[in-house]
Design a protein around this motif. Structure first.
Motif, PDB file in Angstrom:
ATOM      1  N   ALA A  52       7.446   3.171 -10.444  1.00 16.40           N
ATOM      2  CA  ALA A  52       6.880   1.894 -10.010  1.00 16.40           C
ATOM      3  C   ALA A  52       7.985   0.932  -9.550  1.00 16.40           C
ATOM      4  CB  ALA A  52       6.067   1.283 -11.155  1.00 16.40           C
ATOM      5  N   ARG A  53       9.049   0.865 -10.316  1.00 15.99           N
ATOM      6  CA  ARG A  53      10.130  -0.059  -9.975  1.00 15.99           C
ATOM      7  C   ARG A  53      10.783   0.326  -8.643  1.00 15.99           C
ATOM      8  NH1 ARG A  53      12.703  -3.767 -12.680  1.00 15.99           N
ATOM      9  NH2 ARG A  53      11.785  -3.108 -14.662  1.00 15.99           N
ATOM     10  N   GLU A  54      11.053   1.616  -8.475  1.00 15.39           N
ATOM     11  CA  GLU A  54      11.686   2.056  -7.230  1.00 15.39           C
ATOM     12  C   GLU A  54      10.797   1.764  -6.021  1.00 15.39           C
ATOM     13  OE1 GLU A  54      14.271   5.914  -8.826  1.00 15.39           O
ATOM     14  OE2 GLU A  54      12.143   6.132  -8.347  1.00 15.39           O
ATOM     15  N   ALA A  55       9.517   2.031  -6.165  1.00 20.15           N
ATOM     16  CA  ALA A  55       8.593   1.807  -5.050  1.00 20.15           C
ATOM     17  C   ALA A  55       8.554   0.327  -4.652  1.00 20.15           C
ATOM     18  CB  ALA A  55       7.194   2.287  -5.438  1.00 20.15           C
ATOM     19  N   LEU A  56       8.512  -0.542  -5.649  1.00 18.89           N
ATOM     20  CA  LEU A  56       8.425  -1.977  -5.343  1.00 18.89           C
ATOM     21  C   LEU A  56       9.764  -2.531  -4.851  1.00 18.89           C
ATOM     22  CD1 LEU A  56       6.113  -3.084  -8.280  1.00 18.89           C
ATOM     23  CD2 LEU A  56       5.587  -3.179  -5.831  1.00 18.89           C
ATOM     24  N   ASN A  71       0.834  -1.213   0.000  1.00 22.87           N
ATOM     25  CA  ASN A  71       0.000   0.000   0.000  1.00 22.87           C
ATOM     26  C   ASN A  71       0.865   1.258   0.000  1.00 22.87           C
ATOM     27  OD1 ASN A  71      -2.397  -1.442  -0.011  1.00 22.87           O
ATOM     28  ND2 ASN A  71      -2.540  -1.508   2.227  1.00 22.87           N
ATOM     29  N   GLN A  72       1.958   1.225   0.744  1.00 20.64           N
ATOM     30  CA  GLN A  72       2.850   2.389   0.750  1.00 20.64           C
ATOM     31  C   GLN A  72       3.481   2.597  -0.623  1.00 20.64           C
ATOM     32  OE1 GLN A  72       5.624   2.896   3.986  1.00 20.64           O
ATOM     33  NE2 GLN A  72       4.249   1.921   5.472  1.00 20.64           N
ATOM     34  N   ALA A  73       3.832   1.511  -1.264  1.00 18.13           N
ATOM     35  CA  ALA A  73       4.394   1.613  -2.613  1.00 18.13           C
ATOM     36  C   ALA A  73       3.360   2.203  -3.569  1.00 18.13           C
ATOM     37  CB  ALA A  73       4.841   0.234  -3.096  1.00 18.13           C
ATOM     38  N   LEU A  74       2.109   1.776  -3.427  1.00 21.12           N
ATOM     39  CA  LEU A  74       1.041   2.296  -4.281  1.00 21.12           C
ATOM     40  C   LEU A  74       0.837   3.794  -4.035  1.00 21.12           C
ATOM     41  CD1 LEU A  74      -1.272   1.737  -6.285  1.00 21.12           C
ATOM     42  CD2 LEU A  74      -2.755   1.381  -4.307  1.00 21.12           C
ATOM     43  N   GLN A 110       0.991   6.673  -6.732  1.00 20.04           N
ATOM     44  CA  GLN A 110      -0.154   7.558  -6.976  1.00 20.04           C
ATOM     45  C   GLN A 110       0.261   9.026  -6.936  1.00 20.04           C
ATOM     46  OE1 GLN A 110      -2.855   6.251  -3.894  1.00 20.04           O
ATOM     47  NE2 GLN A 110      -4.150   5.181  -5.379  1.00 20.04           N
ATOM     48  N   ASP A 111       1.131   9.340  -5.981  1.00 18.58           N
ATOM     49  CA  ASP A 111       1.570  10.736  -5.844  1.00 18.58           C
ATOM     50  C   ASP A 111       2.664  11.103  -6.841  1.00 18.58           C
ATOM     51  OD1 ASP A 111      -0.217  11.012  -3.805  1.00 18.58           O
ATOM     52  OD2 ASP A 111       1.234  10.575  -2.228  1.00 18.58           O
ATOM     53  N   GLY A 112       3.165  10.102  -7.540  1.00 17.05           N
ATOM     54  CA  GLY A 112       4.185  10.364  -8.553  1.00 17.05           C
ATOM     55  C   GLY A 112       5.543  10.716  -7.979  1.00 17.05           C
ATOM     56  N   THR A 113       5.812  10.342  -6.721  1.00 13.36           N
ATOM     57  CA  THR A 113       7.084  10.704  -6.088  1.00 13.36           C
ATOM     58  C   THR A 113       8.218   9.762  -6.465  1.00 13.36           C
ATOM     59  OG1 THR A 113       6.415   9.438  -4.131  1.00 13.36           O
ATOM     60  CG2 THR A 113       5.971  11.807  -4.123  1.00 13.36           C
ATOM     61  N   VAL A 114       7.875   8.520  -6.838  1.00  9.63           N
ATOM     62  CA  VAL A 114       8.889   7.556  -7.266  1.00  9.63           C
ATOM     63  C   VAL A 114       8.329   6.745  -8.424  1.00  9.63           C
ATOM     64  CG1 VAL A 114       9.945   7.335  -4.966  1.00  9.63           C
ATOM     65  CG2 VAL A 114       8.094   5.797  -5.651  1.00  9.63           C
TER      66      VAL A 114
END
Length: 436
Positions: free
Chosen positions: A417-421, A404-407, A411-415
């Motif tokens: 998709a790959r970096e978040a996961l 959920n934090q990665a999502l 959503q906010d466009g701060t990172v």
């Protein structure tokens, strides 16, 4: 003259032999009754349903109590959301004998030693994987140990509002079969007013994990029990989600969502046409009957991208578990085996408009007679689709939080998709190492 001896007034009157015999007989009966009562074991059962659903479960409890004299079940309503009370009772060493918990609680509590391992009892009772629907036997198990039994099954599927399709000039019998079709329909069905405020959202992806699996990914490997949040399929799903939030503007979506009514009410945004397509569980069969009887809707499998995974079937459930420190584990196991048997499973699932986890329960008239065409779609998905359940890991809840934090970051466009996961993967893996 014969003298007459008078008994003093304070002396007890001598009782006839017949009365003394009757008293002794009654005393014997009383002793026998007390002996039988003392032989009966009372177990405590924390169940989690109120209203008519709770009454349906209580009827099963009453039936079990009347069916034999050795075990008496005393049930209490403890909301499943009252996790603190449940955890406190488990930690305090004085839990109920049978407890209802969420699925994400089962493996962490079981692996941590708070729950009894039911594997041997189920085996001794002749209950095995073949008795359960596909993918359900492993649900609530970890490293071969089963720590609970699912109560009933919730299944998510793809829903669309046929009247909204028709009003937009679309074929109401043609839901999207691919992600590309879903994207095109979402654009066609999303409307905004002259001031740019959203009036209808074609589709909103709410259950993130569905798309991880649809894009060919997975949250963990059920064979190796390794975390796989940075799986290429997950990254592809998150990139698709990021594009969706950028195109439709997550801030606008949130303002639009603020005006939605309660899901279990006539003001459900899907019932009112504020969302044209959505994810929805089999409970919608009962909800639409109660809150939107005239709604013209369809349900089908989730669309997948080309090269992705077809027929993804997300499953969730609550569980019945026996605490490791329960006072009467053997008696609780006896009741649990009875309660989860096909006949009882079918009756309880029918009362809840859920799906029984046992194969044989599906064909029992008490459940089979309630199956509508919509419900049949959900059942078919369970029988033939790619079933996945929440991660059965000791860190399952932490994994969900990290996802959920990665999502949120995407959503906010701060990172990216790959970096978040990749961040989520490192965090969960580090936490999982503590259990090895």
């Amino acid at each position: 003259m014969r003298s007459v001896t008078m008994l003093p007034a304070s002396c007890p009157t001598r009782r006839p032999l017949r009365d003394r015999f009757a008293s002794a007989w009654l005393a014997l009966l009383g002793a026998l009754f007390l002996s039988a009562a003392s032989a009966q074991t009372e177990i405590t059962f924390w169940q989690a349903w109120g209203g008519s659903e709770g009454q349906a479960l209580q009827a099963l409890v009453d039936e079990f109590n009347a069916s034999q004299s050795e075990v008496r079940v005393r049930s209490s309503f403890v909301p499943i959301g009252d996790g603190e009370r449940i955890l406190a009772s488990l930690a305090g060493g004085a839990p109920a004998d049978l407890v209802t918990v969420w699925d994400w609680m089962v493996v962490p509590l079981g692996y941590g030693g708070a729950l009894a391992d039911l594997t041997a009892d189920l085996s001794a009772a002749g209950v095995g994987p073949e008795d359960y629907l596909p993918g359900i036997w492993e649900y609530g198990a970890y490293q071969g140990a089963k720590y609970g039994i699912p109560t009933t099954i919730n299944v998510y599927a793809f829903m669309w509002n046929k009247d909204v399709f028709a009003a937009a000039g679309l074929d109401p019998e043609a839901p999207p079969r691919t992600i590309a079709e879903l994207d095109a329909l979402t654009e066609q069905l999303t409307t905004v007013d002259a001031r740019g405020n959203m009036r209808r959202l074609g589709f909103y992806p709410n259950v993130t994990a569905i798309y991880c699996y649809a894009f060919g990914g997975q949250l963990y490997d059920p064979e190796t029990l390794e975390v796989t949040l940075d799986h290429p399929g997950n990254v592809a799903a998150f990139e698709w989600l990021a594009a969706f939030y950028e195109k439709y503007d997550i801030a606008k979506i949130r303002r639009f969502q603020a005006g939605w009514g309660d899901m279990a009410s006539p003001f459900n945004p899907f019932y009112r046409g504020q969302i044209a397509m959505q994810e929805g569980g089999q409970w919608e069969v009962a909800f639409t009957r109660e809150y939107a009887l005239d709604l013209n809707w369809g349900v089908t499998n989730f669309p997948a991208p080309e090269g992705g995974r077809d027929d993804v079937t997300p499953v969730q459930s609550s569980f019945w578990v026996i605490p490791a420190q329960a006072t009467h584990k053997a008696e609780a196991t006896r009741f649990l085996l009875w309660l989860s048997a096909p006949e009882q499973s079918a009756r309880f699932a029918a009362a809840l408009a859920n799906i029984p986890p046992r194969r044989d329960a599906l064909a029992m008239p008490v459940f089979a007679d309630t199956i509508t065409p919509h419900m049949q779609t959900y059942i078919d998905m369970l029988l033939t689709g790619y079933v996945y359940t929440p991660p059965g890991l000791p860190v399952g809840l932490y994994l969900s939080d990290q996802l959920n934090q990665a999502l949120a970051a995407v959503q906010d466009g701060t990172v990216s998709a790959r970096e978040a996961l990749e961040t989520a993967q490192r965090n969960v893996q580090r936490e999982l190492e503590k259990y090895r």
